[in-house]
Design a protein around this motif. Structure first.
Motif, PDB file in Angstrom:
ATOM      1  N   ASP A   1       0.804  -1.219   0.000  1.00 38.48           N
ATOM      2  CA  ASP A   1       0.000   0.000   0.000  1.00 38.48           C
ATOM      3  C   ASP A   1       0.838   1.272   0.000  1.00 38.48           C
ATOM      4  OD1 ASP A   1       0.957  -0.516   2.529  1.00 38.48           O
ATOM      5  OD2 ASP A   1      -0.801   0.270   3.558  1.00 38.48           O
TER       6      ASP A   1
ATOM      7  N   TRP B   1      -2.104  -1.480  -2.904  1.00 44.24           N
ATOM      8  CA  TRP B   1      -1.506  -0.626  -3.916  1.00 44.24           C
ATOM      9  C   TRP B   1      -2.567  -0.062  -4.842  1.00 44.24           C
ATOM     10  CZ3 TRP B   1      -1.416  -1.789  -9.277  1.00 44.24           C
ATOM     11  CH2 TRP B   1      -0.661  -0.905 -10.059  1.00 44.24           C
ATOM     12  N   ARG B   2      -2.367   1.169  -5.288  1.00 43.08           N
ATOM     13  CA  ARG B   2      -3.279   1.798  -6.234  1.00 43.08           C
ATOM     14  C   ARG B   2      -2.548   2.087  -7.531  1.00 43.08           C
ATOM     15  NH1 ARG B   2      -5.957  -0.320  -3.383  1.00 43.08           N
ATOM     16  NH2 ARG B   2      -7.580   0.424  -1.958  1.00 43.08           N
ATOM     17  N   SER B   3      -3.235   1.931  -8.647  1.00 46.41           N
ATOM     18  CA  SER B   3      -2.601   2.062  -9.968  1.00 46.41           C
ATOM     19  C   SER B   3      -2.095   3.467 -10.243  1.00 46.41           C
ATOM     20  CB  SER B   3      -3.584   1.643 -11.066  1.00 46.41           C
ATOM     21  OG  SER B   3      -4.751   2.443 -11.023  1.00 46.41           O
TER      22      SER B   3
ATOM     23  N   ARG C   1      -0.306  -7.371 -10.602  1.00 42.54           N
ATOM     24  CA  ARG C   1      -1.177  -6.222 -10.330  1.00 42.54           C
ATOM     25  C   ARG C   1      -2.309  -6.602  -9.386  1.00 42.54           C
ATOM     26  NH1 ARG C   1      -0.493  -5.115 -15.893  1.00 42.54           N
ATOM     27  NH2 ARG C   1      -2.529  -6.033 -16.367  1.00 42.54           N
ATOM     28  N   GLU C   2      -2.897  -7.772  -9.592  1.00 40.26           N
ATOM     29  CA  GLU C   2      -3.992  -8.203  -8.723  1.00 40.26           C
ATOM     30  C   GLU C   2      -3.512  -8.368  -7.280  1.00 40.26           C
ATOM     31  OE1 GLU C   2      -5.644 -11.730 -10.403  1.00 40.26           O
ATOM     32  OE2 GLU C   2      -6.575 -10.684 -12.093  1.00 40.26           O
TER      33      GLU C   2
ATOM     34  N   ARG D   1      -2.886  -4.930  -5.703  1.00 39.62           N
ATOM     35  CA  ARG D   1      -4.133  -4.274  -5.294  1.00 39.62           C
ATOM     36  C   ARG D   1      -4.716  -4.899  -4.037  1.00 39.62           C
ATOM     37  NH1 ARG D   1      -5.442  -3.995 -11.584  1.00 39.62           N
ATOM     38  NH2 ARG D   1      -4.707  -1.866 -11.988  1.00 39.62           N
TER      39      ARG D   1
END
Length: 274
Positions: free
Chosen positions: A222, A264-266, A256-257, A260
């Motif tokens: 995060d 974590w945010r894109s 990426r999954e 998240r």
């Protein structure tokens, strides 16, 4: 009227649970070995632990019997033993992101047809903590506890690209004697790292082992920090290293999954390319 003398245990309870002093004293030797990251002579180890060699020696004898410390036959220096390394590896395996990623590498190994591993940053650099074998596994050193080369492997290049420079250089310093390379980022290596950050993928072809290639994708938490790599490895003859190929696409999708799921945010530009 009561006062503090009515409660004889009050002062000791306020200081916390009682421990065993000799264990705490001897533990300074283990802390010193972990901090230095390399075997030390008795006098140097004792100095780092704040005690005399005569005081340190009996503790080391006991630690050797337990496997927490081992002594080099030739030099006589003391280093962390097999039990200490095993405890460290178990600790890494219990790391929350690793538990989250473990079932995903089994799926990736089946879908990609290649061995897939999880690596995290350990005391000596990128360390393999989970391996999912492909249907036809590659016979290459990908067992639990393997420390991957920073320069020659996809996992190592990925961590070198995303971790703080000081942390990377320290790991290079520890590896310097092993690979003969200076503990520095050469212009050519920086080019590789810049490309890795740009694409969100690291790759290697015939690097440490001839005939073996690999791709690695980062997983972030995060705070946008890289916490592990997902690494696919297979024979160079049928391994697709294309950035937009099926292996790369699938690795990045799962990374990426997982990122998240860890918060974590894109929008975080430090993380993997989408």
């Amino acid at each position: 009227m009561s006062n503090d003398t009515d409660f004889p245990g009050k002062d000791s309870e306020s200081r916390g649970p009682r421990g065993i002093q000799s264990v705490e004293v001897g533990g300074q030797l283990l802390i010193a070995l972990a901090h230095q990251g390399r075997p030390l002579a008795l006098k140097d180890l004792a100095r780092e632990a704040g005690m005399t060699p005569a005081k340190a020696h009996p503790y080391l004898v006991s630690y050797i019997k337990l496997g927490l410390v081992e002594q080099e036959a030739g030099s006589g220096r003391y280093g962390l033993g097999p039990l200490a390394l095993q405890l460290g590896l178990i600790s890494l395996q219990q790391y929350e992101p690793v538990r989250l990623a473990t079932p995903r590498i089994e799926e990736l190994a089946l879908s990609l047809g290649h061995t897939v591993a999880i690596a995290v940053w350990g005391n000596h650099g990128p360390t393999i903590v989970r391996v999912a074998e492909a249907p036809s596994p590659v016979h290459v050193s990908m067992r639990h506890g393997t420390v991957m080369s920073l320069r020659g492997t996809a996992s190592g290049r990925l961590f070198a690209a995303y971790l703080p420079l000081g942390q990377v250089l320290e790991a290079m310093r520890l590896d310097e004697a092993a690979d003969g390379e200076p503990a520095s980022i050469t212009p050519e290596f920086e080019r590789i790292l810049a490309q890795t950050r740009s694409t969100g993928l690291a790759q290697s072809r015939d690097g440490v082992v001839a005939g073996v290639s690999a791709l690695a994708a980062p997983v972030f938490d995060d705070a946008g920090r890289m916490v592990l790599s997902l690494t696919a490895i297979g024979p160079s003859g049928n391994f697709d290293l294309q950035q937009d190929g099926p292996s790369a696409t699938e690795l990045k999708r799962v990374a990426r999954e997982l990122s998240r799921q860890l918060g974590w945010r894109s929008t975080d530009t430090r993380a993997c390319s989408t």
